[in-house]
Design an enzyme around this catalytic site. Structure first.
Site, PDB file in Angstrom:
ATOM      1  N   CYS A  81       8.188 -15.512  26.642  1.00  0.00           N
ATOM      2  CA  CYS A  81       8.134 -16.909  26.199  1.00  0.00           C
ATOM      3  C   CYS A  81       7.841 -16.909  24.710  1.00  0.00           C
ATOM      4  O   CYS A  81       7.107 -16.047  24.251  1.00  0.00           O
ATOM      5  CB  CYS A  81       7.024 -17.664  26.929  1.00  0.00           C
ATOM      6  SG  CYS A  81       7.345 -17.910  28.676  1.00  0.00           S
ATOM      7  N   PRO A  82       8.366 -17.814  23.948  1.00  0.00           N
ATOM      8  CA  PRO A  82       9.258 -18.916  24.291  1.00  0.00           C
ATOM      9  C   PRO A  82      10.737 -18.570  24.160  1.00  0.00           C
ATOM     10  O   PRO A  82      11.590 -19.443  24.246  1.00  0.00           O
ATOM     11  CB  PRO A  82       8.873 -19.996  23.272  1.00  0.00           C
ATOM     12  CG  PRO A  82       8.549 -19.211  22.039  1.00  0.00           C
ATOM     13  CD  PRO A  82       7.907 -17.924  22.550  1.00  0.00           C
TER      14      PRO A  82
END
Length: 83
Positions: free
Chosen positions: A18-19
């Site tokens: 992530c992200p």
């Protein structure tokens, strides 16, 4: 997955942090035609906890989340019109 139509495209983001996994999913959806269905494979933990919520906030429709072996399968639809 019985009532869900066949996805128009698939994106394997297992091992993607992530992200970046959210960004790649959003970019792929933006390249698809309105109403298209994308199947995304995500790792457990932060990816499956964060990506669906982020996509919903961005205006995409989450149609299904299913656990498959050691990952999750997310079905997300690009809306007919983005606001």
């Amino acid at each position: 997955m019985s009532n869900i139509s066949c996805p128009d495209d698939r994106l394997d983001l297992r091992g993607t942090p992530c992200p970046i996994n959210f960004v790649r999913t959003k970019l792929r959806l933006e390249q698809m035609p309105p109403g298209a269905l994308l199947e995304v494979w995500l790792d457990p933990g932060e990816p499956i906890e964060q990506v669906p919520d982020s996509l919903t906030m961005a205006g995409y429709s989450i149609e299904q989340i299913a656990a498959v072996a050691s990952y999750y399968c997310l079905l997300v639809r690009r809306p007919l019109a983005m606001t």
